[in-house]
Design an enzyme around this catalytic site. Structure first.
Site, PDB file in Angstrom:
ATOM      1  CG  ASP A  74      -4.884   4.710   1.818  1.00  0.00           C
ATOM      2  OD1 ASP A  74      -5.679   3.870   1.361  1.00  0.00           O
ATOM      3  OD2 ASP A  74      -4.443   4.662   2.979  1.00  0.00           O
ATOM      4  CG  ASP A 115      -5.324   0.577  -2.897  1.00  0.00           C
ATOM      5  OD1 ASP A 115      -5.425  -0.489  -3.533  1.00  0.00           O
ATOM      6  OD2 ASP A 115      -5.093   0.613  -1.680  1.00  0.00           O
ATOM      7  CG  ASP A 136      -1.165  -3.637   5.077  1.00  0.00           C
ATOM      8  OD1 ASP A 136      -0.499  -3.453   4.047  1.00  0.00           O
ATOM      9  OD2 ASP A 136      -1.642  -4.750   5.371  1.00  0.00           O
TER      10      ASP A 136
END
Length: 428
Positions: A123, A161, A383
């Site tokens: 991330d 991701d 999130d």
């Protein structure tokens, strides 16, 4: 509220919670059956439901608080299968936790969905930052993860991701030599191959979502990271884009990979030639309305379809990579803030307000390339502390500091359940 009305609502809530409890108890008491060894999902696959999920606990909390409507909705939510995320821990710890989960699922002849989310530098050090300390540590963690699964059935989504947000995408100066990116791709390849070595493990490598990487770029990244050794790829994890949009995107990616590896000889290696959700050579591209691909207007995606029809033909479905779609928050589609409300990135993916649960988890999608709709992101988990790039700490959409990434957020869970499309019912 009069006593009679209160009794009726209490009775209805208790009945709903009892139905949920009965459903979960039936699953927990089911006799284990010998299942055929298989390494792929079929329409008959049944996914595991955790009887002690956060939604189940929230249902009891709401009931104790006299919030009967939300209690019923949380009981309904708790009856549906959701993924279990593994984000940290020592190899011994992750082995034990994975083994415990797959054993519980095996007792009731269900298939659990697991998420491996521990790659180094995940991330880009943003809301969900973390990951293993090094590539060597990550590979030992993956070895332990796979050992925990053993010969049990499992579906694993590999590193959300992790491929769409490579170190090279994290900003200037993060990976000037490309070494971090090369290591990330190698680590993902290692994870895919190690997990897929387990005979009954189905593996999907995450590939972002329809509004992120262009088709050809994501196809190239998937091939570089060893998708050919997996069962396919995963889309829309922790996002809200519509299911049909991701279905088209995934189909284009699959056809692009085929085009560049098994298609015309002249196209070998050229995923970069594929039409995308942003541009198609098949369109006139003359400036007239509708004559170019617009990522925000699916009606224009016919030009992307046209390019693939002209250049890749119609390869058989069994020659194309399959995929799964996260539908845990996309029932109402993506969130669009009011025009001009934010001068910077509004972070439309981050705790998008007013969303709803999407299509229910199932391996019987009716779409040839879509192996399953899954609730990969746990509905109700934050999130992160989104700020919409306003420079402060408050999320202006909620007027509070959002809970940290992965934290349970009852208000969000209630909203998702209330706005579910289709309407939320009990899983029978």
């Amino acid at each position: 509220m009069n006593p009679r009305s209160l009794r009726r609502r209490t009775t209805a809530a208790l009945a709903a919670l009892a139905a949920c409890a009965a459903l979960l108890a039936t699953q927990a008491q089911a006799q284990a059956q010998a299942a055929p060894v298989a390494d792929a999902l079929t329409p008959a696959t049944r996914f595991y439901v955790d009887p002690n999920s956060k939604a189940a606990k929230q249902a009891l909390t709401d009931l104790r608080n006299g919030d009967f409507a939300n209690a019923v909705n949380m009981a309904r939510l708790a009856s549906w299968p959701q993924a279990e995320w593994f984000t940290e821990g020592t190899p011994d710890e992750v082995r034990a936790k994975v083994r415990s989960l797959v054993r519980e699922a095996r007792l009731v002849n269900r298939t659990p969905v697991l998420v491996a989310y521990n790659v180094p530098g995940r991330d880009c050090s943003q809301y969900s930052s973390g990951g293993a300390a090094s590539s060597a540590a990550y590979r030992k963690w993956i070895d332990a993860f796979a050992a925990g699964i053993g010969d049990s059935k499992a579906v694993v989504v590999v590193e959300p991701d992790g491929l769409a947000l490579l170190p090279s995408d994290c900003g200037p100066g993060v990976d000037p030599t490309g070494e971090l990116t090369a290591t990330r791709v190698a680590d993902l390849t290692y994870a895919v191959r190690t997990l897929k070595a387990k005979a009954r493990t189905t593996v999907y490598l995450d590939a972002g979502n329809v509004q992120w990487r262009p088709v050809g770029e994501m196809a190239r990244r998937l091939l570089d990271a060893g998708v050919q050794h997996s069962d396919g790829f995963a889309l829309n994890v922790s996002n809200t884009h519509p299911t049909d949009h991701n279905t088209r995107y995934g189909t284009w990616i699959s056809r692009c990979m085929w085009y560049a590896t098994e298609g015309p000889e002249y196209a070998r290696g050229h995923t970069d030639w594929c039409a995308t959700q942003y541009y198609s050579p098949a369109a006139p591209n003359d400036g007239a309305p509708g004559n170019a691909v617009d990522p925000a207007d699916p009606a224009t995606w016919r030009w992307t379809d046209a390019w693939f029809d002209q250049n890749a033909g119609t390869p058989p479905n069994d020659a194309l990579h399959h995929f799964v779609i996260d539908t845990s928050r996309n029932g109402l589609g993506a969130w669009t803030p009011e025009p001009g409300k934010y001068s910077g990135d509004p972070e439309i993916w981050c705790n998008a307000p007013g969303r709803g649960l999407g299509p229910r988890p199932t391996a019987d999608t009716g779409v040839p390339l879509v192996d399953a709709y899954l609730w990969v992101k746990i509905p109700g988990e934050s999130d992160g502390s989104c700020t919409r790039n306003t420079g402060g700490t408050i999320d202006p959409e909620y007027g509070i500091v959002d809970p940290p990434a992965g934290a349970w957020w009852p208000a969000q869970a209630h909203t998702l359940a209330r706005n579910a499309a289709p309407r939320l019912t009990f899983n029978h």
